[in-house]
Design a protein around this motif. Structure first.
Motif: not given
Lengths: 264, 329
Positions: B130-139, B144-150, B183-192
Motif C-alpha cells: 500500500y501507499a500512504l500519502a501524508y498530506v499537509y497544508q499551509q496557508y 505570512m505562512c502558517t505552519n504546515p498542519f496535518w 468554511d474555515a471552521e469546518v475545513d480546518l477545525g471540525i473535519v480534520p
C-alpha cells in the motif's frame, strides 16, 4: 426517523479543590461534576434527596460552578424540594453584568426555568406555576429584568421569546391542570402581548401539549420513558432496514465474484 | 518476504512478456510515491504496481491468476506492451476533487494540481502493499505562512490502485441564518479533527479507521423556522433542508424532550443530522455520521458512538469503522 440518535453533551470538567467537610456535600459536588450525568429522569430523581438542596443552591450561586449550573438546576427540579423555587427564580433574575450569555449560562437559564415545571409537578408550588404562566408573555422577562441574551440572538426582544418558550416547556413538564389551561389559552386565544410569540408556535404547542398530557397521565418518569421507548422502537426499525440493505449488498458482491472469479 | 508476496514476485517474472527482474525487485523492495510541491506531480508508481490494473484487463490477458493478497492479476498477456494505466482519485482537504487517468507504455506519472505544500509517502512490498500519502497544508495570506498542519493520510492500495482505499465522505451542509459556522471552521477545525480521531488507533479496542470527511460545496444558509428545534415537525422540516448536516442554534426536541440536565447537541435520522455548535465537534460530527449509518450507541465511554459527548471519545470498533467506511447513504 431515528430519534434514538440523540447526542447529549456533558462536559467533563476537572474537579475543584474546594474541600468541604461533609460527605454529603462532597457527594453532591461530585455528582454534578462527574463526566457523565443521568440521562434517565427516574435515575436523576432517585439520585439525591431534599438533604442535598442547600448544597445545590450554594452551587447554583457559585460562579465557579458555571459549567455545572444546568445540572444543578435540573437536579433541584428533579429532587422536588420547594426551597429550590426561590433559588431558581433568583438565579434567572440575578444580574449578569454582560450582554451576551455564555453557552453554559444560557443552558442554565433554560434548565432553571424548565426545572420550575418539574417542581410544580412534584409539589404543586403555586409561585413556580404562576412564574411560568406569566412567563408565557415575553415582555414579562423585561419586567423581571432578566439580563443577558444568547449569543445567537440579537436583542432582548428576540431572546425574551426564547425565555417564554422555556416557560412553555416548563408548564408542559409540570403536567398541572392550570398549566395545560395556560398552554391551551396561548394556543387558541393568545393575549395581545403573546400574539407575536404565539405566531410561530403551531406545531410546538401541539407537541408540548402532548407532553403535558403524558405527564398528567403517566407522571414525569412515565412521560420520559414513553419517548425513550418510541425512539428505541424507531431505532430498531432503522437498524433492521440497514441490515437488510447490507445483506443485499453482500449478496450482490457474491454474485459479482461468482461471475468473475479471477478478476481483482 | 512472506511466502505470499514471494509467490507474487515469482508469478510476475513468469509473466515474462511484460516483466523484467528489475521490476520484480522494485516490487519487492518498495518504491516511493511522492508528490512534488514545485511541479505538482505525483510520482513513484512502478510499472509492476500498475500492472495489476492495466488497461487491458479484460481485453488482452490470456490467463488470469488469483492471489489472496491482491486478487486477480494477469499471468500471460497477449501483447508485449507494458500497458500502464493509472487512475487516481484525489481529494484536497478543502474538498477539491480530481480524477487523473494516465495511460502510457512506460512509466506513467499522474500529475495534478492541488494547494498542498507537500505530500509524500512510501509504499512497499514485504506483504504490505500500500501507499500512504501524508498530506499537509499551509496557508500563506499576505506573505505570512502558517505552519504546515496535518490534514489527513491517504492510503493507496497496491491491490487495487484504481482508487484510493480511504473512504472519502463528502459532507453537504447548511446552517441557520443566525448560526455561526464558516468554511474555515469546518475545513480546518471540525473535519480534520474527525478524520484524525478516526484514523488514530488509540488502543483499548480502537482501530485505525481511514475515512476522509470533507466539505462538499459551500455551506448553504437557510431561514426556515427560528433556528431552534422545538418539536418533531420543526425537526422534520429542518432535516429536509438541502445537505446532510444542518446546524442550528439549539435543539430542544429529538424524538422527545431532553432529559433534565442534558443538552441535545445532535440529532440524526436516516441520512441527515441536525447539530448545534459545541466543543468537541469532531467527535460530534463523526458520531452523528455513525448514526446515519445506523450505528447505535456504544455503551463504553471513550468510543465515538458513546451516547454522551466527551472530548475523549476517540475510539471506534472494527464494526463501527466498516459501517462508516461503507455508507448506506
Amino acid at each position: 426517523m431515528n430519534w434514538q440518535s440523540v447526542t447529549l453533551a456533558l462536559v467533563a470538567v476537572a474537579f475543584g479543590t474546594d474541600a468541604r467537610p461533609q460527605q454529603l456535600e462532597r457527594d453532591v459536588q461530585d455528582f454534578v461534576r462527574a463526566p457523565t450525568f443521568p440521562t434517565s429522569y427516574r435515575e436523576l430523581a432517585n439520585s439525591n434527596d431534599a438533604a442535598a438542596t442547600p448544597q445545590l443552591i450554594d452551587l447554583l450561586n457559585s460562579s465557579a460552578e458555571e459549567a455545572h449550573w444546568s445540572r444543578v438546576a435540573a437536579l433541584l427540579g428533579a429532587i422536588g424540594d420547594e426551597r429550590a423555587v426561590d433559588a431558581l427564580i433568583a438565579f434567572v433574575e440575578k444580574p449578569v453584568g454582560a450582554e451576551r450569555l455564555s453557552s453554559s449560562h444560557e443552558d442554565a437559564y433554560r434548565e432553571s426555568i424548565t426545572s420550575l415545571g418539574l417542581l410544580v409537578n412534584r409539589t404543586g408550588n403555586g409561585k413556580a406555576l404562576k412564574y411560568l404562566i406569566d412567563g408565557l408573555t415575553p415582555s414579562v422577562w423585561r419586567q423581571r429584568r432578566v439580563e443577558g441574551i444568547a449569543d445567537w440572538t440579537t436583542s432582548y426582544e428576540e431572546y425574551d421569546k426564547e425565555l417564554s418558550k422555556y416557560a412553555l416547556f416548563g408548564l408542559a413538564l409540570s403536567g398541572h391542570p392550570e398549566a395545560g389551561q395556560a398552554l391551551r389559552s396561548l394556543q387558541q386565544s393568545p393575549t395581545l402581548g403573546q400574539q407575536q410569540f404565539r405566531s410561530g408556535l403551531d406545531s410546538t404547542l401541539v407537541q408540548w401539549l402532548e407532553v403535558h398530557q403524558l405527564v398528567a397521565e403517566r407522571g414525569l418518569a412515565g412521560m420520559y420513558e414513553y419517548y425513550d421507548a418510541e425512539r428505541l422502537a424507531e431505532d430498531e426499525r432503522e437498524l433492521e432496514e440497514a441490515n437488510r440493505l447490507r445483506a443485499e449488498r453482500a449478496q450482490q458482491q457474491r454474485l459479482r465474484e461468482a461471475q468473475n472469479p479471477l478478476g481483482p | 518476504m512472506s511466502l505470499r508476496s514471494g509467490f507474487v514476485a515469482i508469478g510476475l517474472c513468469v509473466a515474462a512478456f511484460i516483466c523484467s527482474p528489475q521490476e520484480a525487485l522494485a516490487y519487492s523492495r518498495a518504491s516511493g510515491i511522492t508528490f512534488a510541491s514545485v511541479t505538482h506531480t505525483l510520482s513513484g508508481y512502478s510499472r509492476t504496481w500498475k500492472d495489476w490494473n492495466d488497461a487491458d484487463y479484460y481485453v488482452d490477458c490470456l490467463h488470469w491468476v488469483y492471489d489472496y493478497d491482491f486478487g486477480g492479476y494477469c499471468y500471460l498477456l497477449q501483447t508485449q506492451y507494458n500497458y500502464a494505466h493509472v487512475k487516481a482519485d484525489l481529494y484536497s482537504p478543502t474538498g477539491f476533487y480530481q480524477t487523473v487517468t494516465v495511460t502510457d507504455f512506460e512509466d506513467a506519472v499522474a500529475a495534478y494540481s492541488l494547494s498542498i505544500s507537500s505530500q509524500s509517502g512510501v509504499w512497499t512490498a514485504e506483504g504490505r502493499h500500500y501507499a500512504l500519502a501524508y498530506v499537509y497544508q499551509q496557508y500563506c495570506p499576505y506573505s505570512m505562512c502558517t505552519n504546515p498542519f496535518w490534514v489527513g493520510t491517504w492510503e493507496f492500495s497496491a491491490g487495487d490502485n484504481t482508487q484510493a482505499t480511504q473512504s472519502v465522505i463528502s459532507l453537504t451542509m447548511s446552517r441557520y441564518s443566525t448560526t455561526s459556522l464558516s468554511d474555515a471552521e469546518v475545513d480546518l477545525g471540525i473535519v480534520p479533527s474527525s478524520n484524525e480521531l478516526l484514523l488514530t488507533n488509540d488502543s483499548g479496542g480502537d482501530v485505525s479507521c481511514s475515512i476522509a470527511f470533507h466539505r462538499s460545496g459551500s455551506i448553504n444558509v437557510f431561514s426556515d423556522g427560528d433556528g431552534t428545534i422545538d418539536d418533531s415537525s420543526e425537526l422534520t422540516t429542518i432535516m429536509g433542508v438541502p445537505g446532510r448536516i444542518e446546524v442550528v442554534n439549539a435543539i430542544n426536541w429529538c424524538g422527545g424532550p431532553p432529559a433534565p440536565g442534558n443538552t441535545i447537541t445532535g440529532c440524526a435520522s436516516g441520512a441527515g443530522m441536525v447539530l448545534r455548535r459545541w466543543s468537541s465537534e469532531g467527535v460530534l460530527w463523526a458520531h452523528e455520521y455513525g448514526h446515519n449509518q445506523s450505528l447505535s450507541h456504544n455503551a463504553n465511554s471513550g468510543f465515538v458512538m458513546y451516547g454522551t459527548l466527551q472530548p475523549g471519545n476517540r475510539r471506534v470498533t472494527q464494526f463501527e469503522c466498516d459501517a462508516m467506511r461503507n455508507p448506506l447513504n
